[in-house]
Design an enzyme around this catalytic site. Structure first.
Site, short mmCIF file in Angstrom:
data_model
loop_
_atom_site.label_atom_id
_atom_site.label_comp_id
_atom_site.label_asym_id
_atom_site.label_seq_id
_atom_site.Cartn_x
_atom_site.Cartn_y
_atom_site.Cartn_z
N LYS A 225 0.84 -1.22 0.00
CA LYS A 225 0.00 0.00 0.00
C LYS A 225 0.86 1.26 0.00
O LYS A 225 0.63 2.18 -0.77
CB LYS A 225 -0.92 0.05 1.24
CG LYS A 225 -1.87 -1.13 1.35
CD LYS A 225 -2.77 -1.01 2.57
CE LYS A 225 -2.04 -1.03 3.91
NZ LYS A 225 -1.32 -2.29 4.20
N ARG B 87 -9.68 1.46 8.85
CA ARG B 87 -9.32 0.07 9.14
C ARG B 87 -10.38 -0.64 9.97
O ARG B 87 -10.21 -1.81 10.30
CB ARG B 87 -8.04 0.08 9.96
CG ARG B 87 -6.92 -0.71 9.29
CD ARG B 87 -5.70 -0.23 9.88
NE ARG B 87 -4.55 -0.98 9.93
CZ ARG B 87 -3.41 -0.60 9.35
NH1 ARG B 87 -3.38 0.43 8.55
NH2 ARG B 87 -2.33 -1.25 9.57
N ARG C 2 11.70 -5.50 4.82
CA ARG C 2 11.54 -4.07 4.50
C ARG C 2 12.54 -3.21 5.28
O ARG C 2 12.82 -3.44 6.44
CB ARG C 2 10.12 -3.63 4.86
CG ARG C 2 9.96 -2.10 4.85
CD ARG C 2 8.53 -1.67 4.99
NE ARG C 2 7.84 -2.38 6.01
CZ ARG C 2 6.52 -2.49 6.06
NH1 ARG C 2 5.77 -1.95 5.13
NH2 ARG C 2 5.95 -3.16 7.04
N ARG D 160 11.48 -1.51 10.83
CA ARG D 160 10.41 -1.16 11.76
C ARG D 160 10.30 -2.18 12.88
O ARG D 160 10.44 -3.37 12.66
CB ARG D 160 9.07 -1.08 11.00
CG ARG D 160 8.82 0.28 10.38
CD ARG D 160 7.66 0.31 9.42
NE ARG D 160 6.44 -0.35 9.86
CZ ARG D 160 5.32 -0.41 9.14
NH1 ARG D 160 5.27 0.18 7.94
NH2 ARG D 160 4.27 -1.04 9.59
N ARG E 201 -0.13 -8.83 13.14
CA ARG E 201 -0.79 -7.75 12.40
C ARG E 201 -1.71 -8.32 11.31
O ARG E 201 -2.77 -7.78 11.04
CB ARG E 201 0.25 -6.81 11.79
CG ARG E 201 0.83 -5.85 12.82
CD ARG E 201 2.16 -5.26 12.36
NE ARG E 201 2.09 -4.63 11.07
CZ ARG E 201 3.13 -4.51 10.24
NH1 ARG E 201 4.32 -4.96 10.59
NH2 ARG E 201 2.98 -3.92 9.09
#
Ligand code: AP5
Ligand code: MG
Length: 217
Positions: free
Chosen positions: A15, A90, A130, A163, A174
């Site tokens: 996203k 969300r 990431r 992160r 998550r």
């Protein structure tokens, strides 16, 4: 009339990567709820202190805090033409609040909801590899999109970091939270005739191409 696009999809599906490209192409603002929370945490604001532990655990921030942060952001002048919303709404309560604020601020509504999907194994591989830039949140991947110089953002030269919520067990949590709390929005926007399904397992460029063709922005 302003244009508001909601990017829906599980953690790690792409996203943020796509929202940045779409915002640049369309000149719409990019609003990422996750980036805004991380910015508040970095700057040690009151909100940042309230939400840090929640993000680290991979849970959702309560609706009232999230809605008031987004309301504040969406009322800024750079959102006059509209925005690409990445990570918000969300929950059904957030979706309702979004409808209310768009009607109030610009007499408009959500125009389209691209729903980007990929298998869980792909999501975990993407999130756990990431690297994010410290200064502005530019997104890299150690295998699929590494920075030219290891550890340094190509765009602004700042350091890249992993992160806290990208550890495999937090990513898995998550994804579970996403299925429990955000999936109802898929049906909500499908019934409203706004959902556009996009296969997120394709390369970044192909996903962008399909988004641009479907959104006509
Ligand atoms: P947030 O920051 O929004 O995280 P997320 O939704 O879990 O999504 P991610 O940012 O992890 O993934 P992404 O889809 O943006 O993928 P990306 O483009 O980076 O939220 C974080 C936390 O904040 C939440 O857990 C919650 O605590 C809180 N929060 C946020 N919004 C909230 C809300 N509305 N309500 C309550 N709480 C909220 O890509 C991932 C990786 O894959 C990158 O390395 C990238 O380079 C790579 N990649 C991307 N696309 C491709 C591709 N096509 N091929 C190969 N690699 C790719
Ligand atoms: Mg993101």
């Amino acid at each position: 009339m302003a244009t508001y696009i909601v990017l829906l999809g599980p953690p790690g599906v792409g996203k943020g990567t796509q929202a940045r490209i779409l915002a640049e192409t369309s000149k719409l603002a990019h609003i990422s709820s996750g980036d805004l929370f991380r910015e508040n945490i970095k700057n040690q604001t009151e909100l940042g202190k309230q939400v840090k532990a929640i993000l680290d655990k991979g849970e959702l921030v309560p609706d009232d805090l999230t809605i008031s942060m987004i309301r504040d952001r969406i009322s800024k002048p750079d959102c006059e033409l509209g925005a690409i919303l990445d990570g918000f709404p969300r929950t059904p309560t957030q979706a309702e609040a979004l409808d209310d604020m768009l009607a109030e601020f610009s007499d408009s509504e959500v125009n389209a909801v691209p729903y980007i999907t990929a298998a869980e194994s792909v999501l975990v591989e993407r999130a756990s590899g990431r690297w994010t830039c410290k200064a502005q949140g530019h997104i890299y991947h150690e295998k699929f999109n590494p920075p030219k110089q290891a550890g340094i953002c190509d765009i602004d030269g700042s350091e890249v970091y992993q992160r806290e919520d990208d550890k495999v067990e937090t990513v898995t949590k998550r994804i579970r939270v996403y299925f429990e709390q955000t999936m109802p929005l898929v049906e909500h926007y499908e019934v409203a005739g706004k959902l556009i399904k996009i296969d997120g397992t394709q390369p970044v460029e192909q996903v962008t191409k399909e988004l641009l063709a479907a959104l006509k922005i």
